[in-house]
Design a protein around this motif. Structure first.
Motif, PDB file in Angstrom:
ATOM      1  N   UNK A 129       0.785  -1.227   0.000  1.00 44.77           N
ATOM      2  CA  UNK A 129       0.000   0.000   0.000  1.00 44.77           C
ATOM      3  C   UNK A 129       0.816   1.275   0.000  1.00 44.77           C
ATOM      4  N   UNK A 130       2.102   1.186   0.317  1.00 41.34           N
ATOM      5  CA  UNK A 130       2.952   2.375   0.315  1.00 41.34           C
ATOM      6  C   UNK A 130       3.273   2.785  -1.120  1.00 41.34           C
ATOM      7  N   UNK A 131       3.487   4.086  -1.327  1.00 41.13           N
ATOM      8  CA  UNK A 131       3.804   4.597  -2.666  1.00 41.13           C
ATOM      9  C   UNK A 131       4.821   5.724  -2.565  1.00 41.13           C
ATOM     10  N   UNK A 132       5.755   5.730  -3.493  1.00 40.54           N
ATOM     11  CA  UNK A 132       6.795   6.764  -3.526  1.00 40.54           C
ATOM     12  C   UNK A 132       6.909   7.321  -4.931  1.00 40.54           C
ATOM     13  N   UNK A 133       6.849   8.628  -5.033  1.00 34.96           N
ATOM     14  CA  UNK A 133       6.999   9.351  -6.298  1.00 34.96           C
ATOM     15  C   UNK A 133       8.266  10.185  -6.188  1.00 34.96           C
ATOM     16  N   UNK A 134       9.204   9.961  -7.093  1.00 34.70           N
ATOM     17  CA  UNK A 134      10.468  10.673  -6.961  1.00 34.70           C
ATOM     18  C   UNK A 134      11.256  10.713  -8.243  1.00 34.70           C
ATOM     19  N   UNK A 135      12.480  11.243  -8.116  1.00 36.21           N
ATOM     20  CA  UNK A 135      13.355  11.333  -9.282  1.00 36.21           C
ATOM     21  C   UNK A 135      14.808  11.341  -8.876  1.00 36.21           C
ATOM     22  N   UNK A 136      15.649  11.132  -9.858  1.00 35.79           N
ATOM     23  CA  UNK A 136      17.092  11.273  -9.723  1.00 35.79           C
ATOM     24  C   UNK A 136      17.585  11.975 -10.983  1.00 35.79           C
ATOM     25  N   UNK A 137      18.169  13.153 -10.821  1.00 35.06           N
ATOM     26  CA  UNK A 137      18.647  13.966 -11.942  1.00 35.06           C
ATOM     27  C   UNK A 137      20.130  14.233 -11.739  1.00 35.06           C
ATOM     28  N   UNK A 138      20.943  13.844 -12.702  1.00 36.05           N
ATOM     29  CA  UNK A 138      22.396  13.952 -12.570  1.00 36.05           C
ATOM     30  C   UNK A 138      22.997  14.627 -13.796  1.00 36.05           C
ATOM     31  N   UNK A 139      23.890  15.581 -13.569  1.00 35.88           N
ATOM     32  CA  UNK A 139      24.598  16.261 -14.652  1.00 35.88           C
ATOM     33  C   UNK A 139      26.091  15.985 -14.523  1.00 35.88           C
ATOM     34  N   UNK A 140      26.731  15.714 -15.656  1.00 34.02           N
ATOM     35  CA  UNK A 140      28.143  15.361 -15.701  1.00 34.02           C
ATOM     36  C   UNK A 140      28.957  16.567 -16.141  1.00 34.02           C
ATOM     37  N   UNK A 141      29.709  17.140 -15.238  1.00 33.33           N
ATOM     38  CA  UNK A 141      30.454  18.363 -15.530  1.00 33.33           C
ATOM     39  C   UNK A 141      31.629  18.177 -16.460  1.00 33.33           C
ATOM     40  N   UNK A 142      31.994  16.924 -16.754  1.00 31.19           N
ATOM     41  CA  UNK A 142      33.123  16.697 -17.659  1.00 31.19           C
ATOM     42  C   UNK A 142      32.692  16.576 -19.117  1.00 31.19           C
ATOM     43  N   UNK A 143      31.373  16.649 -19.368  1.00 33.43           N
ATOM     44  CA  UNK A 143      30.893  16.627 -20.748  1.00 33.43           C
ATOM     45  C   UNK A 143      31.025  18.016 -21.360  1.00 33.43           C
ATOM     46  N   UNK A 144      31.210  18.132 -22.690  1.00 37.44           N
ATOM     47  CA  UNK A 144      31.312  19.441 -23.340  1.00 37.44           C
ATOM     48  C   UNK A 144      30.048  20.253 -23.139  1.00 37.44           C
ATOM     49  N   UNK A 145      30.226  21.526 -22.862  1.00 31.67           N
ATOM     50  CA  UNK A 145      29.090  22.434 -22.730  1.00 31.67           C
ATOM     51  C   UNK A 145      28.534  22.716 -24.125  1.00 31.67           C
ATOM     52  N   UNK A 146      27.213  22.497 -24.363  1.00 27.08           N
ATOM     53  CA  UNK A 146      26.648  22.800 -25.672  1.00 27.08           C
ATOM     54  C   UNK A 146      26.894  24.231 -26.120  1.00 27.08           C
ATOM     55  N   UNK A 147      26.971  25.162 -25.188  1.00 31.35           N
ATOM     56  CA  UNK A 147      27.245  26.556 -25.557  1.00 31.35           C
ATOM     57  C   UNK A 147      28.636  26.696 -26.160  1.00 31.35           C
ATOM     58  N   UNK A 148      29.597  25.917 -25.646  1.00 25.70           N
ATOM     59  CA  UNK A 148      30.950  25.987 -26.177  1.00 25.70           C
ATOM     60  C   UNK A 148      31.041  25.343 -27.548  1.00 25.70           C
ATOM     61  N   UNK A 149      30.205  24.329 -27.749  1.00 22.42           N
ATOM     62  CA  UNK A 149      30.196  23.688 -29.053  1.00 22.42           C
ATOM     63  C   UNK A 149      29.597  24.613 -30.097  1.00 22.42           C
ATOM     64  N   UNK A 150      28.574  25.364 -29.710  1.00 19.55           N
ATOM     65  CA  UNK A 150      27.852  26.213 -30.650  1.00 19.55           C
ATOM     66  C   UNK A 150      28.636  27.462 -31.028  1.00 19.55           C
ATOM     67  N   UNK A 151      29.455  27.971 -30.119  1.00 16.89           N
ATOM     68  CA  UNK A 151      30.190  29.192 -30.404  1.00 16.89           C
ATOM     69  C   UNK A 151      31.483  29.209 -29.594  1.00 16.89           C
TER      70      UNK A 151
END
Length: 301
Positions: A129-151
């Protein structure tokens, strides 16, 4: 100096009011309980005053939700794993729900900066009967920044949260860093894997992260099996949210087990992933609990 901070948070029901009590060791605690939706739902903000983890640090959060309680937990900002000289920093979260308890686990994103050695463990135990609503959001700082790729020379306004400057290192980005991710509901769901900056095949393959710097999972877990009809209508609700979203091509929803609904997404940075995660949370909150998509007040700051 390293920190081993531990917080034990217990929710109980008193006169139809969900009440939070906690004990802590080290710099980890909750702010005052808020009740913007009424006495039956307790909102709490989990704070870690140092603001980040370095090699050797451990943050451990244990949540016990008693029968009939409904709690919502979030954070005021991102969790940050900073550069390590070799030791591993760990974030360990255990969510334990008694029968008919409800818990919303909604921390803001985790940022792994270059040269970090990070482990992120999340485990859930749910009684019938228990219920859990949640998330896990992770960003990798060693990946290229899309802004740097674009300009070649982006302005300050184009720096995204997923790639914010690492205050521990002003040197140019280097291909270093490692994250061990472990998400588990015993007997129901287990995701465990290592993402390393040196693993270019995983980072850039279409079968891996395809060059995206942010990955996220949104889940609805139940201690009792959902019926096929419940699962299908919930998946339809999630897919209706995903279809018009800019991340539609890198997002999807599925039900790998009768007790679990899962939506996953890849994104170039945190903002669109978090926006989609919030929309999915709103859809499933309304679908399963007939509750409006009330957002924690701290998100508006």
């Amino acid at each position: 100096m390293t920190w081993h901070a531990h917080l034990h948070l217990a929710y109980t029901l008193q006169a139809q009011r969900t009440v939070a009590r906690y004990t802590h060791q080290g710099p980890l605690r909750i702010l005052q309980s808020l009740y913007p939706e009424g006495a039956d739902i307790c909102h709490n903000v989990l704070v870690h005053p140092p603001g980040g983890l370095v090699g050797g640090d451990t943050l451990q959060v244990t949540v016990d939700a008693a029968s009939g309680t409904h709690a919502l937990l979030t954070t005021p900002g991102a969790t940050r794993f900073y550069r390590s000289a070799g030791a591993t920093a760990r974030q360990i979260t255990q969510l334990r729900l008694q029968a008919d308890a409800r818990l919303e686990w909604l921390p803001l994103e985790t940022l792994c900066y270059r040269a970090s050695e990070a482990e992120n463990h999340l485990s859930l135990t749910l009684e019938p009967g228990a219920q859990c609503l949640g998330w896990d959001v992770t960003a990798l700082g060693w990946m290229p920044d899309p802004a740097h790729v674009a300009q070649a020379t982006p302005s300050a306004n184009t720096v995204h949260a997923a790639h914010a400057p690492d205050p521990t290192d002003a040197a140019p980005p280097a291909a270093s860093g490692r994250l061990l991710q472990h998400l588990e509901i015993p007997g129901v769901w287990l995701e465990r894997g290592t993402i390393a900056a040196a693993d270019q095949h995983l980072l850039h393959s279409p079968l891996g992260l395809a060059g995206h710097g942010c990955l996220a999972s949104v889940f609805f877990a139940s201690g009792t099996a959902l019926t096929p009809a419940q699962r299908e209508t919930a998946l339809d609700a999630a897919r209706a949210v995903i279809a018009p979203h800019p991340l539609a091509l890198t997002a999807g929803a599925t039900s790998p087990h009768p007790q679990l609904l899962l939506a996953r997404m890849l994104a170039p940075q945190v903002e669109p992933a978090m926006a989609l995660a919030r929309a999915l949370r709103a859809a499933w909150r309304t679908h399963f609990w007939q509750r409006p998509a009330t957002a924690p007040r701290v998100w508006a700051l």
